[in-house]
Design a protein around this motif. Structure first.
Motif, PDB file in Angstrom:
ATOM      1  N   VAL A 141       0.784  -1.166  -0.094  1.00 30.76           N
ATOM      2  CA  VAL A 141       0.160   0.015  -0.090  1.00 30.76           C
ATOM      3  C   VAL A 141       0.753   1.221  -0.051  1.00 30.76           C
ATOM      4  CG1 VAL A 141      -1.464   1.373   1.359  1.00 30.76           C
ATOM      5  CG2 VAL A 141      -2.266  -0.893   0.953  1.00 30.76           C
ATOM      6  N   GLN A 145       0.753  -3.077   6.036  1.00 28.22           N
ATOM      7  CA  GLN A 145       1.245  -3.299   7.531  1.00 28.22           C
ATOM      8  C   GLN A 145      -0.096  -3.305   8.315  1.00 28.22           C
ATOM      9  OE1 GLN A 145       3.678  -4.343   8.809  1.00 28.22           O
ATOM     10  NE2 GLN A 145       5.657  -3.758   7.893  1.00 28.22           N
ATOM     11  N   HIS A 146      -1.274  -2.778   7.817  1.00 25.94           N
ATOM     12  CA  HIS A 146      -2.410  -2.390   8.685  1.00 25.94           C
ATOM     13  C   HIS A 146      -3.583  -2.620   7.642  1.00 25.94           C
ATOM     14  CE1 HIS A 146      -3.507   1.588   7.415  1.00 25.94           C
ATOM     15  NE2 HIS A 146      -2.276   1.494   7.127  1.00 25.94           N
ATOM     16  N   VAL A 147      -4.757  -3.046   8.037  1.00 26.12           N
ATOM     17  CA  VAL A 147      -5.849  -3.083   7.138  1.00 26.12           C
ATOM     18  C   VAL A 147      -6.908  -1.959   7.582  1.00 26.12           C
ATOM     19  CG1 VAL A 147      -5.582  -5.804   6.357  1.00 26.12           C
ATOM     20  CG2 VAL A 147      -7.069  -5.073   8.441  1.00 26.12           C
ATOM     21  N   LEU A 160      -3.101  -8.421   5.233  1.00 25.19           N
ATOM     22  CA  LEU A 160      -1.900  -8.003   6.003  1.00 25.19           C
ATOM     23  C   LEU A 160      -0.586  -8.585   5.534  1.00 25.19           C
ATOM     24  CD1 LEU A 160      -3.228  -8.256   9.686  1.00 25.19           C
ATOM     25  CD2 LEU A 160      -2.386  -6.259   8.454  1.00 25.19           C
ATOM     26  N   LYS A 161       0.408  -7.928   5.692  1.00 27.18           N
ATOM     27  CA  LYS A 161       1.828  -8.322   5.536  1.00 27.18           C
ATOM     28  C   LYS A 161       2.237  -9.680   5.967  1.00 27.18           C
ATOM     29  CE  LYS A 161       4.172  -4.608   3.286  1.00 27.18           C
ATOM     30  NZ  LYS A 161       5.188  -3.377   3.699  1.00 27.18           N
ATOM     31  N   ASP A 162       1.835  -9.877   7.246  1.00 26.46           N
ATOM     32  CA  ASP A 162       2.241 -11.075   8.182  1.00 26.46           C
ATOM     33  C   ASP A 162       1.567 -12.197   7.603  1.00 26.46           C
ATOM     34  OD1 ASP A 162       1.065  -8.996   9.361  1.00 26.46           O
ATOM     35  OD2 ASP A 162       0.406 -10.402  10.889  1.00 26.46           O
ATOM     36  N   PHE A 181       3.700 -15.213   6.019  1.00 23.47           N
ATOM     37  CA  PHE A 181       4.187 -16.360   7.063  1.00 23.47           C
ATOM     38  C   PHE A 181       3.768 -17.500   6.784  1.00 23.47           C
ATOM     39  CE2 PHE A 181       4.975 -13.252  10.837  1.00 23.47           C
ATOM     40  CZ  PHE A 181       6.015 -12.645   9.875  1.00 23.47           C
TER      41      PHE A 181
END
Lengths: 422, 214
Positions: free
Chosen positions: B53, B84-86, B106-108, B111
């Protein structure tokens, strides 16, 4: 700002005003004499209470005069200079408050000036008119008093008619001098009664000192909170993560299954650390505020709230970051209040900017009864706004609705240009 | 499958390239700013793009804006947005053109590599991949009143999976139930929420999200 001019133009109306002002100036003269007497008496104990009582009287006298001058001055009543409140304590404390109050000292200067120069100016129209009338009457009165007028004996009726020349001259003087005399009187009094630049600056400095202290306090506690959250949260999780990875590395050959489990655990720990950091960042400065400015951020906020919210924003640019942030957190707090405590069915947010200030209005149709001095949330908002000279006012009768209006002096900078297409 | 990557942090960009290449994607462009991204999207016409984003030069929502603009030029261009945030606001903007082929995660989520690759493929195929955080916010907002309150807990689970963009068989796999049970739950959800049944995956998601966004 345009103001209707209420100054009397008619000389006879001015004359009636001058009569009233003569009375006031005479009262000033009496007060001056009494104050001088009290001051000389303050060497013995009876002077002090007298001087205090006179000071109280003087405050009332000066305030009346400030209002009265509003009828003679184009820009309305003379503003209140802001007296220090007199404490209801011991005489000595009261006395020290009075002596330390620069406004009280200025009042005494005004009193002396008004009793002398002021009285002269106010009495000038009356004196001139009275003498003119007396001169006219002298045409008949000379028979009874033949050597008084014009300092020489009057021989006959034809001689007495010369008094009319004097009367005309006096009346012309009255006609010419009444407006400038009253104008001079009003200007003199305003100059002495209006709060001077020093007093205004002193009040401003006091306000700035308070709000600065509050801002520093709030920031310090915010920094402590961030430090604690990082220390107990993300930092601790990263240590655990490193441990899990180290152990997994060791176990890789001996027990691949256990190593795999530890890696999964490590991944989960990383995710938790990220979630914590994300919440922390949101609490410091919401990313959507960076990305979309106040308008976008408030719209994003409105979408996530549990009640329908109408958003109406008219901002031709973006305020400075700290102002934007303060406004955002205030809106967020108030909307949360509306949903949680006010039992509202709907809420609305209006933001616009004009005359160098941004106005933010948050309202809901809930149960009302919001007390701006009770909740820590609202006090927090007020403190945060006061750092920018902002104000918050709250209308919330029992039964609703609640409307909170915030005003923040700020300039807007142009909205960032969209990147060129292609 | 040809993919464009936009990420300004070199470390993450290299990671994404390696990750996608390992799963058989061909990275045709890896850019680190908004204007380059827009050029790559409209010039390369990739099968899917993975876009951050926040990108230079403004470090605001350049990536999102570039994605929305590119989809205006190339309708239905599949784009998976990472952040990093939604924000529901962004999800709504991405979904607003109603053509599918969008994802917002979200980026995570990277994982869980299997699920991430699954989401990339789903978006490339014209489907949808919405972050569970967006869905749970929407469910929470509507949870205490209205027709959503009539749903059983299992049905809410199925609804959440469906809103994220998963197909029936994927939902069955994740919830450890049969395909038949999933379609039974879905029919029941459609009836309770008054949504027209549809076999088209992305249409189905859009219908669910439209309802939740009300």
């Amino acid at each position: 700002m345009a103001r209707t001019d209420h100054r009397p133009a008619n000389r006879f109306v001015l004359f009636v005003w001058s009569l009233l002002l003569v009375a006031h100036a005479a009262a000033s003269a009496v007060l001056t004499v009494l104050s001088l007497a009290a001051a000389s008496l303050s060497a013995i104990w009876v002077g002090l209470p007298l001087l205090l009582a006179l000071t109280r009287l003087l405050r009332g006298h000066a305030q009346t005069h400030r209002r009265l001058l509003g009828h003679l001055l184009a820009d309305g009543p003379v503003p209140d200079p802001g007296y220090r409140p007199l404490p209801d304590t011991r005489l000595r404390t009261q006395m020290s408050v009075v002596l330390a109050d620069p406004t009280a000292r200025r009042d005494y200067i005004w009193l002396a000036a008004n009793a002398t120069l002021g009285l002269t100016l106010a009495a000038l129209p009356l004196t001139l008119l009275a003498h003119a009338v007396q001169a006219v009457l002298y045409v008949w009165l000379w028979r009874w008093e033949d050597s008084w007028y014009a300092l020489h004996p009057v021989a006959g009726q034809s001689d007495a008619y010369t008094a009319l020349v004097t009367a005309t001259a006096l009346f012309a003087l009255f006609w010419l001098l009444t407006p400038p005399a009253m104008h001079a009187y009003a200007l003199l009094n305003r100059r002495l009664l209006a709060p001077n630049e020093n007093a205004r600056l002193a009040a401003r400095v006091e306000h700035l000192a308070t709000s600065r202290a509050e801002t520093i306090d709030a920031q310090a506690s915010e920094v402590r909170r961030i430090e604690r959250d990082l220390h107990d949260g993300a930092q601790a999780r990263l240590v655990a993560l490193g441990m899990s990875l180290g152990m997994a590395e060791e176990m890789l050959a001996a027990d691949p299954d256990l190593a795999r489990r530890m890696l999964t655990e490590a991944r989960e720990t990383t995710r938790q650390a990220l979630t914590e950091l994300r919440d922390l960042v949101r609490g410091i400065h919401p990313p959507v505020l960076v990305e979309r400015g106040l308008e976008g951020a408030v719209r994003a906020l409105a979408i996530t709230q549990h009640l329908p919210i109408t958003v109406d924003i008219d901002l031709p640019g973006r305020p400075a970051d700290p102002v934007e942030s303060a406004a955002y957190f205030a809106v967020a707090e108030l909307l949360t209040n509306a949903a949680k405590h006010a039992n509202a069915d709907r809420a609305w947010v209006r933001i616009n900017h004009g005359r160098g200030r941004m106005v933010v209005i948050v309202g809901d149709d809930g149960v009302g009864g919001l007390d701006p001095d009770a909740g820590t949330g609202l006090q927090g908002i007020r403190r945060r706004l006061s750092a920018f000279d902002g104000t918050m006012s709250c209308v919330s009768p029992q039964g609703g609705p609640t409307i909170v209006t915030m005003e923040l002096p700020c300039a807007l900078r142009a909205a960032p240009q969209a990147p060129p297409a292609g | 499958m040809r993919v464009v990557i936009a990420e300004d942090l070199a470390l993450l960009r290299d990671g994404l390239i390696r990750l996608l290449q390992a799963h058989g994607f061909e990275v045709v462009a890896a850019v680190d700013n908004g204007p380059d991204l827009l050029a790559a999207l409209t010039g390369q016409r990739p099968d899917v793009a993975v876009v951050d984003v926040r990108l230079p030069p403004t470090f605001t929502d350049e990536g999102l804006q570039a994605a929305i603009r590119a989809r205006r030029t190339v309708p239905g261009l599949p784009i998976l947005v990472l952040s990093q945030h939604v924000e529901q606001l962004y999800a709504r903007e991405l979904l607003s053109d109603d053509t599918g082929g969008v994802g917002y995660l979200l980026k995570d989520r990277v994982f869980d590599i299997g699920q991430f690759i699954d989401a990339v493929r789903r978006v490339a195929a014209g489907g949808t991949a919405m972050d569970p955080a967006v869905i749970s916010q929407l469910l929470a907002k509507h949870g205490d009143a209205g027709p959503l309150a009539q749903l059983t807990p299992r049905e809410r689970e199925v609804l959440a999976e469906m809103a994220e963009g998963r197909s029936n068989s994927a939902i069955a796999g994740r919830l450890f139930i049969t395909d038949k049970a999933v379609s039974k739950h879905i029919n029941s959800i459609f009836t309770k929420l008054d949504l027209p049944p549809s076999n088209d995956d992305s249409r189905r998601v859009l219908a669910v999200l439209a309802y939740l966004n009300q």
